[in-house]
Scaffold this motif. Structure first.
Motif, PDB file in Angstrom:
ATOM      1  N   ASN A  12     -33.319  19.489 -34.144  1.00 24.96           N
ATOM      2  CA  ASN A  12     -33.197  18.480 -35.193  1.00 24.96           C
ATOM      3  C   ASN A  12     -31.742  18.231 -35.616  1.00 24.96           C
ATOM      4  OD1 ASN A  12     -35.941  18.149 -35.099  1.00 24.96           O
ATOM      5  ND2 ASN A  12     -36.364  19.137 -37.064  1.00 24.96           N
ATOM      6  N   GLU A  14     -30.059  15.189 -34.669  1.00 21.44           N
ATOM      7  CA  GLU A  14     -29.854  13.835 -34.161  1.00 21.44           C
ATOM      8  C   GLU A  14     -28.553  13.200 -34.661  1.00 21.44           C
ATOM      9  OE1 GLU A  14     -33.099  11.417 -35.487  1.00 21.44           O
ATOM     10  OE2 GLU A  14     -32.572  11.569 -37.614  1.00 21.44           O
ATOM     11  N   ASN A  38     -33.643  21.988 -25.939  1.00 26.26           N
ATOM     12  CA  ASN A  38     -34.256  21.358 -27.103  1.00 26.26           C
ATOM     13  C   ASN A  38     -35.388  22.261 -27.590  1.00 26.26           C
ATOM     14  OD1 ASN A  38     -35.644  19.797 -28.971  1.00 26.26           O
ATOM     15  ND2 ASN A  38     -35.286  17.893 -27.870  1.00 26.26           N
ATOM     16  N   SER A  41     -37.454  20.003 -31.177  1.00 27.15           N
ATOM     17  CA  SER A  41     -36.993  19.033 -32.174  1.00 27.15           C
ATOM     18  C   SER A  41     -38.067  17.985 -32.453  1.00 27.15           C
ATOM     19  CB  SER A  41     -35.718  18.338 -31.694  1.00 27.15           C
ATOM     20  OG  SER A  41     -34.650  19.250 -31.598  1.00 27.15           O
ATOM     21  N   THR A  42     -38.108  17.531 -33.716  1.00 21.62           N
ATOM     22  CA  THR A  42     -39.067  16.497 -34.117  1.00 21.62           C
ATOM     23  C   THR A  42     -38.372  15.199 -34.527  1.00 21.62           C
ATOM     24  OG1 THR A  42     -39.073  17.364 -36.382  1.00 21.62           O
ATOM     25  CG2 THR A  42     -40.758  18.201 -34.872  1.00 21.62           C
ATOM     26  N   ASP A  43     -37.061  15.149 -34.357  1.00 26.57           N
ATOM     27  CA  ASP A  43     -36.315  13.928 -34.698  1.00 26.57           C
ATOM     28  C   ASP A  43     -35.874  13.240 -33.415  1.00 26.57           C
ATOM     29  OD1 ASP A  43     -34.336  15.575 -33.757  1.00 26.57           O
ATOM     30  OD2 ASP A  43     -33.067  15.465 -35.554  1.00 26.57           O
ATOM     31  N   GLU A  44     -34.777  12.501 -33.448  1.00 28.55           N
ATOM     32  CA  GLU A  44     -34.292  11.746 -32.292  1.00 28.55           C
ATOM     33  C   GLU A  44     -33.231  12.512 -31.500  1.00 28.55           C
ATOM     34  OE1 GLU A  44     -35.417   8.705 -31.242  1.00 28.55           O
ATOM     35  OE2 GLU A  44     -36.976   8.973 -32.762  1.00 28.55           O
ATOM     36  N   SER A  45     -33.256  13.834 -31.591  1.00 25.84           N
ATOM     37  CA  SER A  45     -32.267  14.639 -30.863  1.00 25.84           C
ATOM     38  C   SER A  45     -32.330  14.389 -29.360  1.00 25.84           C
ATOM     39  CB  SER A  45     -32.493  16.133 -31.138  1.00 25.84           C
ATOM     40  OG  SER A  45     -32.166  16.461 -32.467  1.00 25.84           O
ATOM     41  N   GLU A  46     -33.523  14.280 -28.808  1.00 26.04           N
ATOM     42  CA  GLU A  46     -33.658  14.053 -27.368  1.00 26.04           C
ATOM     43  C   GLU A  46     -33.038  12.723 -26.966  1.00 26.04           C
ATOM     44  OE1 GLU A  46     -37.114  15.140 -24.710  1.00 26.04           O
ATOM     45  OE2 GLU A  46     -37.555  13.010 -25.055  1.00 26.04           O
ATOM     46  N   LYS A  47     -33.330  11.691 -27.713  1.00 28.36           N
ATOM     47  CA  LYS A  47     -32.791  10.364 -27.398  1.00 28.36           C
ATOM     48  C   LYS A  47     -31.269  10.383 -27.408  1.00 28.36           C
ATOM     49  CE  LYS A  47     -32.774   5.568 -29.057  1.00 28.36           C
ATOM     50  NZ  LYS A  47     -33.308   4.650 -30.103  1.00 28.36           N
ATOM     51  N   GLN A  48     -30.691  11.023 -28.412  1.00 30.46           N
ATOM     52  CA  GLN A  48     -29.241  11.080 -28.514  1.00 30.46           C
ATOM     53  C   GLN A  48     -28.634  11.876 -27.362  1.00 30.46           C
ATOM     54  OE1 GLN A  48     -27.444   9.321 -30.624  1.00 30.46           O
ATOM     55  NE2 GLN A  48     -29.291   8.506 -31.596  1.00 30.46           N
ATOM     56  N   SER A  51     -28.758  10.036 -23.949  1.00 31.21           N
ATOM     57  CA  SER A  51     -27.916   8.840 -23.856  1.00 31.21           C
ATOM     58  C   SER A  51     -26.651   9.124 -23.049  1.00 31.21           C
ATOM     59  CB  SER A  51     -27.541   8.341 -25.257  1.00 31.21           C
ATOM     60  OG  SER A  51     -26.691   9.271 -25.924  1.00 31.21           O
TER      61      SER A  51
END
Length: 313
Positions: A12, A14, A38, A41-48, A51
């Protein structure tokens, strides 16, 4: 095969992980792989994280098992002989890996090499570390790393590199210690008792103390702290280690008194040689919990006025 494996536990973060990874990919020494774990995580950490389109980035997802388990998985996945650690909200200056690789080459007998670091406080001011017994410009083997760690820790996770073979000798991070309650300290002590430590006073990293990084006293009862008693035999003949651990015991005792856990407070307090503590710390340890809570409130309030107080020295 890369020279460095960089292990980054991620949970978490992000808002921070992009800047952290950017500092990695901006390194002047670029022979490395990045292993991001990871940890559920339950937020946008993976997306970030994803990228970044760099072949050196290796990404793994697990259920939330804690930072020790994430680091241990990163060590297992590492293909390099040198393992570097970076927390997902901290920052490396571009010379970090270059500096530590040179230190490793100059002192190959060291099981762990480390650089100096600085603190970025929540108000964006920078605080320098204090090592009274290490001259400016120092780079070499430290005789006793605990002796120079009485104000700030000489070994800090985001500023160290460890030979992978060392973990085979001393074991992995202790999964029984949770929520940042001393798992890294436990590991660096185990390594420093077995191997030489090489250190440079050059600042190459930044420890970012944002509000989101702090664990409140109300969470103390949900954390499993390092008990520190596993080092009793070594403390008996290593006086700097004993003093170093007593400072941690005082910190853990404060936290548990504030949380109302008097049994655990007594466990840590009775193991302390109070001569190893400052008069201020001894006085505070004797105070009732309600007084400590008031002082903690005042200390937190003063931070907003950019007044910082250390109760341990």
């Amino acid at each position: 095969m890369p020279i460095f494996s960089i292990v980054i536990p991620l949970y978490n973060k992000e808002k921070e992980i992009r800047q952290t990874l950017s500092s990695v990919f901006a390194q002047t020494f670029n022979d490395f792989e990045v292993i991001v774990i990871n940890d559920g995580s339950t937020d946008e950490s993976e997306k970030q994280t994803l990228s970044f389109k760099d072949q050196r980035l290796k990404y793994f997802v697990t259920e939330n098992r804690g930072i020790s388990a994430a680091r241990n998985l990163g060590i297992e996945k590492a293909s390099a002989s040198l393992i570097s650690f970076l927390d997902a909200d901290d920052y490396w200056y571009p010379n970090h890996l270059e500096t530590l690789y040179a230190l490793h080459r100059n002192y190959p007998q060291a099981g762990i090499v480390a650089s100096n670091y600085e603190f970025l406080l929540p108000d964006n001011t920078v605080k320098k570390t204090i090592f009274k017994n290490i001259p400016n410009g120092f780079s070499g083997i430290v005789e006793n790393v605990f002796a120079i760690s009485m104000n700030d820790r000489a070994l800090w996770t985001t500023a160290v590199v460890v030979k992978k073979e060392v973990f085979e000798a001393v074991g992995n991070f202790d999964n029984s210690i949770t929520l940042g309650a001393g798992e890294d300290t436990d590991m660096w002590i185990r390594i420093a008792l077995k191997y030489p430590v090489a250190y440079t006073k050059k600042v190459t990293t930044q420890y970012r103390l944002g509000a989101q990084n702090r664990v409140s006293h109300s969470q103390t009862l949900n954390r499993k702290f390092s008990r520190l008693d596993k080092f009793k035999a070594e403390e008996a003949y290593n006086k700097p280690l004993k003093k170093y651990l007593d400072m941690y015991r005082a910190s853990y005792a404060f936290k548990h008194k504030l949380a109302g856990d008097h049994k655990t407070f007594r466990f840590y307090y009775t193991a302390i040689d109070t001569k190893n503590l400052s008069a201020k710390t001894r006085m505070l340890l004797w105070q009732p919990a309600f007084v400590l809570r008031l002082l903690h409130y005042l200390k937190t309030h003063l931070r907003y006025k950019k007044v910082y107080i250390d109760i341990y020295n």
